[in-house]
Design a protein around this motif. Structure first.
Motif, short mmCIF file in Angstrom:
data_model
loop_
_atom_site.label_atom_id
_atom_site.label_comp_id
_atom_site.label_asym_id
_atom_site.label_seq_id
_atom_site.Cartn_x
_atom_site.Cartn_y
_atom_site.Cartn_z
N SER A 110 0.83 -1.19 0.00
CA SER A 110 0.00 0.00 0.00
C SER A 110 0.87 1.24 0.00
N TYR B 172 -3.73 0.66 -2.83
CA TYR B 172 -2.95 -0.57 -2.94
C TYR B 172 -2.31 -0.56 -4.31
N GLU C 76 -11.36 -2.69 1.40
CA GLU C 76 -11.38 -4.15 1.31
C GLU C 76 -11.58 -4.65 -0.12
N TRP D 34 -8.42 -4.19 -1.96
CA TRP D 34 -7.45 -5.21 -1.58
C TRP D 34 -7.74 -6.54 -2.25
N ARG E 282 -1.18 -10.69 2.43
CA ARG E 282 -1.57 -9.51 3.18
C ARG E 282 -0.55 -8.41 2.93
N PRO E 283 -1.03 -7.17 2.80
CA PRO E 283 -0.06 -6.09 2.58
C PRO E 283 0.70 -5.78 3.85
#
Length: 163
Positions: A11, A16, A36, A39, A67-68
């Motif tokens: 991000s 993102y 969300e 993502w 996951r970032p």
């Protein structure tokens, strides 16, 4: 930031993004909103770009596994290989060598050689015991033990301690 073979996902301040890690300057491939849904779309595209076929897997499982990372301290680092070491064996071997060499000096060799020989025996004994458990340092422990015993033996013989 999570990285794959070619691309990285993470991000920025407002979105993102996916970066191409193989190109100069690491250009942004594309961006998604910082929510969300953004993502989910970014993670799906990242997996696609990395060549992971999400149709063969449960999409929610694959996407949720990526996951970032926004904090640089959270970037995973490859774990270092564990090195079997035996510091007591190393110390015993070193003291055995030094004690044997110091014992050859005429006057101070008697006291210091005897002291270093005893220390070499003690630390080499501990190192030999640890070598049975770790598998490391057995040779140095044996060297220190042998040299320590020889040094002490020759320094305790009255006629030879002047050598």
């Amino acid at each position: 930031m999570a990285t794959g073979n070619t691309f990285a996902i993470g991000s920025s301040d407002d979105s993102y993004a996916i970066w191409n890690m193989t190109q100069q300057g690491r250009p942004v491939v594309t961006k998604w909103p910082l929510n969300e849904a953004g993502w989910q779309a970014a993670a799906a595209r990242f997996l696609q770009l990395e060549g992971i076929d999400v149709s063969k897997h449960e999409p929610a499982t694959e996407i949720s596994s990526v996951r970032p990372i926004t904090n640089p301290r959270d970037i995973p680092v490859a774990s270092q290989a564990t090195v079997n070491s035996n510091s007591m064996a190393t110390l015993g071997g070193a003291l055995g060598i030094i004690g044997a060499l110091v014992s050859l000096t005429p006057v101070i060799g008697i006291g210091f050689g005897l002291l270093l020989g005893v220390l070499a025996i003690v630390f080499s004994g501990i190192g030999l015991n640890r070598a049975d458990h770790t598998g490391a340092g057995k040779g140095l422990a044996i060297l220190g033990l042998v040299l320590g015993i020889l040094t002490v033996f020759f320094k305790l013989i009255p006629g030879l301690n002047l050598l």
